[in-house]
Design a protein around this motif. Structure first.
Motif, short mmCIF file in Angstrom:
data_model
loop_
_atom_site.label_atom_id
_atom_site.label_comp_id
_atom_site.label_asym_id
_atom_site.label_seq_id
_atom_site.Cartn_x
_atom_site.Cartn_y
_atom_site.Cartn_z
N SER A 106 -41.64 53.06 -3.08
CA SER A 106 -40.47 53.94 -2.99
C SER A 106 -40.52 55.01 -4.06
O SER A 106 -40.96 54.76 -5.19
N LEU A 107 -40.09 56.19 -3.70
CA LEU A 107 -40.06 57.30 -4.67
C LEU A 107 -38.72 57.40 -5.37
O LEU A 107 -38.47 58.36 -6.11
N THR A 108 -37.87 56.46 -5.15
CA THR A 108 -36.53 56.50 -5.73
C THR A 108 -36.61 56.63 -7.25
O THR A 108 -37.35 55.90 -7.91
N GLY A 109 -35.86 57.58 -7.77
CA GLY A 109 -35.75 57.75 -9.21
C GLY A 109 -36.72 58.73 -9.81
O GLY A 109 -36.60 59.06 -11.00
N LYS A 110 -37.69 59.23 -9.05
CA LYS A 110 -38.62 60.22 -9.60
C LYS A 110 -37.86 61.52 -9.90
O LYS A 110 -37.01 61.96 -9.14
N GLN A 111 -38.20 62.12 -11.06
CA GLN A 111 -37.48 63.30 -11.55
C GLN A 111 -38.21 64.57 -11.12
O GLN A 111 -39.40 64.74 -11.41
N ILE A 112 -37.48 65.46 -10.46
CA ILE A 112 -38.07 66.72 -9.99
C ILE A 112 -37.29 67.89 -10.56
O ILE A 112 -36.05 67.89 -10.56
N ILE A 155 -31.23 73.49 0.88
CA ILE A 155 -32.01 72.71 1.84
C ILE A 155 -32.95 71.74 1.11
O ILE A 155 -33.00 70.54 1.41
N ALA A 156 -33.71 72.27 0.14
CA ALA A 156 -34.66 71.43 -0.59
C ALA A 156 -33.94 70.32 -1.36
O ALA A 156 -34.39 69.17 -1.40
N LEU A 157 -32.81 70.66 -1.97
CA LEU A 157 -32.04 69.68 -2.74
C LEU A 157 -31.58 68.54 -1.85
O LEU A 157 -31.67 67.36 -2.21
N GLU A 158 -31.11 68.89 -0.65
CA GLU A 158 -30.63 67.87 0.29
C GLU A 158 -31.76 66.96 0.73
O GLU A 158 -31.64 65.73 0.76
N LEU A 159 -32.90 67.55 1.10
CA LEU A 159 -34.04 66.76 1.56
C LEU A 159 -34.55 65.82 0.47
O LEU A 159 -34.86 64.64 0.71
N LEU A 160 -34.65 66.32 -0.75
CA LEU A 160 -35.22 65.54 -1.84
C LEU A 160 -34.29 64.44 -2.30
O LEU A 160 -34.72 63.31 -2.57
N THR A 161 -33.01 64.73 -2.41
CA THR A 161 -32.06 63.70 -2.86
C THR A 161 -31.92 62.60 -1.82
O THR A 161 -31.80 61.42 -2.16
N GLU A 162 -31.94 62.97 -0.53
CA GLU A 162 -31.87 61.95 0.51
C GLU A 162 -33.10 61.05 0.48
O GLU A 162 -33.03 59.87 0.86
N ALA A 163 -34.24 61.57 0.01
CA ALA A 163 -35.46 60.77 -0.08
C ALA A 163 -35.47 59.90 -1.34
O ALA A 163 -36.41 59.12 -1.54
N GLY A 164 -34.47 60.05 -2.20
CA GLY A 164 -34.38 59.20 -3.38
C GLY A 164 -34.80 59.85 -4.67
O GLY A 164 -34.86 59.19 -5.72
N VAL A 213 -34.43 62.34 -8.00
CA VAL A 213 -33.39 62.89 -8.88
C VAL A 213 -33.83 64.33 -9.16
O VAL A 213 -34.90 64.57 -9.71
N VAL A 214 -32.96 65.27 -8.76
CA VAL A 214 -33.38 66.67 -8.76
C VAL A 214 -32.55 67.48 -9.75
O VAL A 214 -31.32 67.43 -9.74
N ASP A 215 -33.25 68.22 -10.61
CA ASP A 215 -32.64 69.23 -11.47
C ASP A 215 -33.10 70.59 -10.95
O ASP A 215 -34.20 70.70 -10.40
N THR A 216 -32.28 71.64 -11.09
CA THR A 216 -32.64 72.94 -10.52
C THR A 216 -32.65 74.03 -11.58
O THR A 216 -31.97 73.93 -12.60
N ALA A 217 -33.46 75.06 -11.30
CA ALA A 217 -33.49 76.29 -12.11
C ALA A 217 -33.49 77.46 -11.14
O ALA A 217 -34.15 77.42 -10.10
N ASN A 218 -32.75 78.51 -11.49
CA ASN A 218 -32.56 79.63 -10.57
C ASN A 218 -33.65 80.69 -10.65
O ASN A 218 -33.74 81.56 -9.78
N ASP A 219 -34.49 80.67 -11.67
CA ASP A 219 -35.59 81.62 -11.79
C ASP A 219 -36.61 81.07 -12.78
O ASP A 219 -36.41 80.03 -13.40
N GLY A 220 -37.72 81.77 -12.92
CA GLY A 220 -38.79 81.31 -13.78
C GLY A 220 -38.40 81.22 -15.25
O GLY A 220 -38.82 80.29 -15.96
N GLN A 221 -37.60 82.16 -15.73
CA GLN A 221 -37.19 82.14 -17.13
C GLN A 221 -36.36 80.89 -17.43
O GLN A 221 -36.58 80.22 -18.45
N GLU A 222 -35.44 80.54 -16.53
CA GLU A 222 -34.62 79.35 -16.73
C GLU A 222 -35.49 78.10 -16.70
O GLU A 222 -35.26 77.14 -17.46
N ALA A 223 -36.51 78.08 -15.83
CA ALA A 223 -37.42 76.93 -15.78
C ALA A 223 -38.17 76.76 -17.09
O ALA A 223 -38.33 75.64 -17.59
N VAL A 224 -38.65 77.88 -17.66
CA VAL A 224 -39.36 77.82 -18.95
C VAL A 224 -38.45 77.27 -20.03
O VAL A 224 -38.84 76.42 -20.84
N GLU A 225 -37.21 77.74 -20.07
CA GLU A 225 -36.26 77.27 -21.08
C GLU A 225 -35.98 75.79 -20.93
O GLU A 225 -35.89 75.05 -21.92
#
Length: 687
Positions: free
Chosen positions: A555-561, A573-582, A584-596
């Motif tokens: 099971s992939l439950t609990g993997k951090q993305i 869409i991606a958040l819904e698909l990933l969370t339903e698969a188990g 744990v999803v954090d999001t960033a709105n652009d590349g700069q936010e991801a780097v931070e």
């Protein structure tokens, strides 16, 4: 031709000797260089230099009185503009001498512009005083002009006052017909009736009408007409003014004819090529217009289904079976819409030269087996028999672009499925045949081709796709591989398509070094034949099925993305698909936010990063480069996947070069997404 040139040279030498005993002098003018040269005798007689540049201004400054320079300059202007003959009279600076200059162009460049002009200068000072001597000298001048006119096929001197002509240079068969002298009007009538092609007789008759000739020439030095001769092909006839009356109208003219068959043939060939290019451009524009109309219909059809079934599902949200049916139809329409978009993009990339072939180790039998399994369902749904014959396949291990090869097969067999009525048959046959033998010279040329490295073993594979479908008309077959073309029949018009599948197929086959041809007959079916040279693997390998991935059932439950996506709908869409698969999803709105977020994250805060490419502030490539540059061991081992609409092979290579581990194309295929995540996380570097 050599005899003609020899006679011409002898005539010119005789002419020069004759001129030595007259008061007539000569010079050569080179229009492109604006330069004249003259003999020592001429320079001595007129007390001038033997060469002048920057003509006619330089000579005028030294020799021509200002009051007569206007006519002198106009004479050169006429020659420079392409007139065959020009004449002017001028006075010397001290007004003691008068000269008449007659210039005749004797050679032209391929564009018809003058290259070399022969000038004759006569001192007419005494002619101004003694009229008789003037007329005598004028006749000498005309004789010289007649001699120079031998560059034409034939030359006749015509006195418009008397209506009489005299042959200066003639051709035997014309002299036999017209005689050497006589009535010009009668001669032209006979000339028109016996020597001019029927289509040009009326135009030629009007051209040689002596009653209107003087007025038609007017102030011009000459007029010309191109016509078709029965004996000599294409010719150009010209009337050149020799002398004018006091009224200013021509009084005596020369009628000269030159053969322009080679020139006219060149012009006609260029015109035909231009007309062919124009017709091709018109066909291309018509095809593109038709394509846009078809594309509007083909795109709106699945879009209408998507919008319509979404509305139906919303109206019947509590009816599970009906909603599921709507979702299935929306998915099918979405896939069809995506295939249309992909074809348009592929054609655009082919035309811009951006599509590339990526050769990799491949197994032809496996490719054909997988392809057959994929297309068999479509064939069965239409009650078609799909037969695959691989008995002629001996060498199955090759280097090939598996994706492109499957695309070619899918286009050809897919078309066969679409255009074959129920109960029909489709045959896919693969066999081998030897590559053609080549000479040593040809071998060197072939070795230069990237796709035919003759130092390595190659096999020529022949792939045939034959169906019992509706076939194509003989008129359409020459255009079957042209962009945007579809045969306009009632049967075809009911079948979805962009008219790009076969052009894409032909381009891919040719990029792989092969050829494609087609035979077809309406009502009986079509047969496409591909000949494709593929490089063999040095050692044929036995296919080994991979063991199931370690932990693939885990099971992939609990993997951090960390999901980096700027588009709100795509992110949802991606958040819904990933969370339903188990996950744990954090999001960033652009590349700069991801780097931070990565800079602030503790060790192994994330198990994997899904990175979009085109984003504001900072794109995905730059974001990954900065993340990989961080001095954290776990980040250098962290799997990062591109998840982007930049879906081409070079986009994948660019993502890998930026530091990503894999590439997923949008729109996201859920099964492919989870398969990749499962594989990467189970095989990843983190233990």
């Amino acid at each position: 031709m050599e005899i003609y040139e020899t006679d011409r040279m002898q005539e010119q030498e005789g002419l020069l000797k004759a001129i030595e005993h007259t008061d007539i002098c000569m010079f050569w003018y080179y229009p492109k260089e604006k330069r004249i040269t003259m003999s020592e005798r001429t320079a001595r007689m007129y007390r001038c230099r033997r060469e002048y540049r920057d003509m006619p201004e330089s000579f005028a400054d030294d020799f021509v009185h200002p009051s007569t320079r206007d006519g002198f300059f106009k004479m050169y202007d006429r020659i420079d503009a392409g007139e065959t003959c020009a004449q002017a009279s001028f006075s010397s600076l001290d007004r003691k001498n008068w000269c008449t200059v007659t210039m005749t162009t004797v050679s032209r460049d391929p564009d018809g512009m003058p290259e070399q002009t022969y000038g004759i200068v006569q001192n007419i000072s005494e002619m101004k005083i003694q009229e008789a001597e003037y007329h005598s000298s004028r006749r000498k001048l005309f004789d010289i002009i007649g001699a120079l006119s031998k560059i034409y096929m034939f030359n006749y001197y015509i006195d418009l006052d008397t209506g009489k002509y005299k042959e200066i240079v003639g051709l035997d068969y014309i002299t036999e017909t017209l005689g050497e002298t006589g009535d010009a009007a009668a001669a032209f009538r006979q000339f028109t009736n016996t020597l001019i092609d029927e289509k040009y007789k009326e135009e030629f008759r009007l051209f040689v009408d002596l009653d209107t000739l003087a007025e038609r020439i007017g102030e011009r030095q000459n007029i010309s007409l191109e016509y078709l001769s029965i004996r000599k092909g294409w010719c150009r006839a010209s009337f050149i003014v020799v002398n004018r009356a006091e009224s200013g109208l021509p009084a005596q003219v020369e009628f000269v004819v030159e053969n322009i068959s080679a020139e006219r043939e060149k012009e006609l060939k260029a015109r035909e090529e231009l007309e062919r290019a124009y017709e091709a451009a018109n066909r291309a524009n018509a095809s593109k217009s038709s394509f846009l109309n078809n594309m509007s219909h083909d795109i709106r059809t699945p879009m209408n289904a998507i919008v319509g079934f979404a509305a139906i599902a919303g109206a019947h949200i509590d009816e599970k079976e009906r909603v599921q049916d709507c979702i299935d139809k929306i998915s099918a329409s979405s896939r069809h819409l995506l295939s249309i978009i992909n074809e348009v993009l592929d054609m655009s990339r082919i035309e811009s030269g951006k599509m590339q072939i990526q050769e990799q180790e491949a197994n032809l039998r496996t490719i054909l087996h997988d392809f057959t399994n994929m297309i068999q369902g479509q064939a069965r749904a239409r009650d078609l028999e799909l037969a695959v014959d691989l008995t002629g396949l001996q060498h199955e291990h090759v280097y090939a672009d598996e994706g492109r090869l499957q695309r070619v097969l899918l286009n050809l067999v897919g078309n066969a499925v679409k255009f074959t009525p129920e109960g029909g048959r489709i045959d896919l046959c693969v066999r081998e045949k030897p590559l053609p033998s080549v000479s040593e010279g040809d071998r060197a040329d072939l070795c230069a081709a990237e796709h035919l490295r003759l130092s390595e073993p190659y096999v020529n594979y022949v792939i045939k796709v034959r169906d019992t479908g509706i076939g194509m008309s003989p008129e359409f077959l020459p255009r079957v591989f042209e962009v945007f073309e579809r045969e306009r029949t009632s049967t075809v018009s009911q079948i979805e398509g962009t008219g790009l599948g076969l052009p894409i197929t032909k381009s891919i086959v040719e990029m792989m070094g092969g050829t494609i041809s087609v035979r077809s007959e309406q009502g009986k079916g079509s047969e496409f034949t591909i000949e494709l040279p593929l490089r063999l693997l040095e050692e044929e390998r036995t296919e080994v099925l991979e063991e199931p991935l370690a932990g693939v059932e885990e099971s992939l439950t609990g993997k951090q993305i960390l999901l980096v996506e700027d588009n709100e709908l795509n992110r949802e869409i991606a958040l819904e698909l990933l969370t339903e698969a188990g996950f744990v999803v954090d999001t960033a709105n652009d590349g700069q936010e991801a780097v931070e977020k990565m800079e602030a994250a503790p060790e192994w805060r994330y198990d994997i990063v899904l990175m979009d490419i085109q984003m504001p502030v900072m794109d995905g490539y730059e974001a990954v480069r900065r993340i990989r540059a961080m001095e954290k061991d776990w980040i250098r081992e962290l799997p990062i996947l591109a998840m982007t609409a930049n879906a081409f092979e070079e986009d994948r290579m660019k993502a890998l070069a930026a530091g990503m581990d894999d590439h997923l194309a949008k729109p996201i295929d859920t099964a492919e997404l989870f398969r990749t995540l499962n594989e990467v996380l189970c095989r990843g570097k983190r233990q």
